[in-house]
Design a protein around this motif. Structure first.
Motif, PDB file in Angstrom:
ATOM      1  N   VAL A  32      -5.631  -6.579  -0.803  1.00 39.34           N
ATOM      2  CA  VAL A  32      -5.138  -7.519  -2.170  1.00 39.34           C
ATOM      3  C   VAL A  32      -4.206  -6.806  -3.042  1.00 39.34           C
ATOM      4  CG1 VAL A  32      -7.316  -8.876  -2.166  1.00 39.34           C
ATOM      5  CG2 VAL A  32      -7.229  -6.460  -3.429  1.00 39.34           C
ATOM      6  N   GLU A  55      -8.686   3.224 -11.384  1.00 42.29           N
ATOM      7  CA  GLU A  55      -8.131   1.842 -11.684  1.00 42.29           C
ATOM      8  C   GLU A  55      -9.450   0.890 -12.078  1.00 42.29           C
ATOM      9  OE1 GLU A  55      -4.700   1.886  -8.228  1.00 42.29           O
ATOM     10  OE2 GLU A  55      -6.405   1.305  -7.756  1.00 42.29           O
ATOM     11  N   TYR A 112       0.744  -1.134  -0.023  1.00 42.13           N
ATOM     12  CA  TYR A 112      -0.046   0.029  -0.022  1.00 42.13           C
ATOM     13  C   TYR A 112       0.924   1.139  -0.045  1.00 42.13           C
ATOM     14  CZ  TYR A 112      -3.523   3.201   1.358  1.00 42.13           C
ATOM     15  OH  TYR A 112      -4.596   4.040   1.376  1.00 42.13           O
TER      16      TYR A 112
END
Ligand code: UDP
Length: 385
Positions: A268, A299, A20
């Motif tokens: 994820v 995204e 992240y």
């Protein structure tokens, strides 16, 4: 183009980030495009950064992100030490034409305080501008320090002094947008996904409640505070509740997470993240804050997944209602939109991303802003004393 930019990524994470890391991802996306355009890039980051650049400046060997969990009086020297290294480098040689800064609060304050002989600077505002009212409300960067937002709506709500320093906004981009319209069409499943930090502003509680009400499978992906895997959160025990996002998850989200219709899968990454998002019927953003930039929104489009969202923050700028997503202010209507999202065309989303949200589009826009900032700073020298 003969331009040298010092890109200040800060001391928190390496670039590209190990997992992240929103700001570090933006920088890892922007820098290769700038260099393709002939810009020389000096990266101020941590020594473990692996991004290809022309020169690296660092004070710390590794990312200091974990320090952010410690009390302020123990960590307030970290960003300052990094900025001192940046100032030292700028004073060593006068080859830097512009500083592009991404360090919250202290980057802006330090650059503004550097005085008239320092290079011009552009500070990108990646965050909620209701923060730091004293800094933003009294900012004086002269003609030398300018800011940009990541959406028009974010800047529209900024304090006046900050707006007066603004040269506009640049939407976020994603490498997934490159040739997004040429990839094979993804197989769509039945599920919805909410991708993001579990946090009241992102509204996972609203999403989970709605999914239960209308009986649509929902996957929640993202960290809860510092916990990236459900088993780590379970093992952390009661002490973890000191973190407000952990409390929010336990009190407001978990009661609707049954592990069957509604699941929390933790963070994820990579292919797993892309497949989850590309296979979703829609990406849901039931926001209750003014989303400043919305990387996950961009995204989703790039992966051919329509967006169903609260019409807040940057969402109306990124999404065209009825074509690339469905927007509403009304929580009840959101439930109907979840069901209707399957009728939107994934190819419209992919085309939109390929046209508007590629790294090349973002880099071109930043180069224009660099010129605006440099022209503004240079004009000051032409004025009579
Ligand atoms: N993200 C991820 N895995 C997750 C959840 C989020 O890789 O499980 C990424 C997401 O793809 C996006 C970023 O984290 O690139 C979140 O950025 P965004 O601007 O959407 O939200 P922020 O957290 O910066 O408010």
């Amino acid at each position: 183009m003969s331009l040298t930019v010092l890109m200040n990524a800060g001391p928190w994470l390496s670039v590209p980030p190990p997992g992240y890391g929103g700001i570090e991802n933006v920088i890892a996306t922007l820098v290769p495009e700038l260099r393709r355009l002939g810009v020389r890039v000096v990266l101020a980051s941590v020594d473990s950064s692996t991004l290809d650049v022309d020169e690296k400046v660092s004070v710390f060997p590794d990312g200091q992100f974990s320090a952010l969990q410690r009390p302020y009086n123990q960590v307030c020297g970290v960003a300052q030490a990094h900025l001192s290294g940046v100032v030292r480098r700028l004073r060593q040689r006068d080859d830097v034409d512009l500083v592009h800064d991404h360090v919250e609060a202290v980057g802006l304050a330090t650059l503004a305080a550097m005085g008239p002989d320092a290079p011009p600077a552009l500070h990108t505002l990646h965050w909620d501008l209701a923060k730091h009212p004293h800094l933003y409300g009294h900012l004086d960067g002269g003609d030398r320090v300018r800011v940009n937002g990541v959406s028009a709506s974010q800047l529209a709500r900024a304090p006046r002094a900050l707006r007066e320093h603004s040269v506009g906004h640049v939407h976020l981009s994603t490498p997934l947008a490159v040739d997004a319209d040429r990839r094979p069409r993804p197989e769509k499943g039945d599920h919805l996904v909410i991708l993001g930090r579990i946090n009241p502003g992102k509204g996972q509680d609203v999403g989970a409640r709605l999914a239960q009400r209308v009986g649509v499978p929902l996957v929640l992906a993202g960290p809860v505070g510092p916990y990236h895997r459900p088993e780590d959160l379970a093992a952390a025990g009661d002490e973890a509740r000191q973190n407000p996002d952990v409390r929010f998850f336990h009190d407001e989200v978990a009661p609707h997470v049954d592990g069957d219709l509604v699941r929390w899968v933790g963070t994820v990454a990579g292919r797993e993240r892309d497949d989850l998002l590309a296979g979703a019927r829609a990406a849901l953003f039931p926001l209750r804050w003014e989303e400043p930039g919305g990387t996950a929104v961009v995204e989703s489009l790039a992966l051919g997944t329509p967006v169903v969202a609260t019409a807040r923050g940057c969402l109306p700028e990124l999404i065209e209602h009825g074509r690339t997503g469905l927007l509403t202010d009304d929580e009840d209507e959101l439930a109907d939109l979840l069901l209707a999202a399957g009728r939107l065309d994934p190819d419209e989303c992919r085309r939109e991303a390929a046209a508007r949200f590629t790294p090349a589009v973002m880099a071109q826009r930043y180069v224009e802003l660099y010129e605006t900032v440099r022209r503004g700073a240079a004009a000051r020298h032409l004025l009579p004393a």
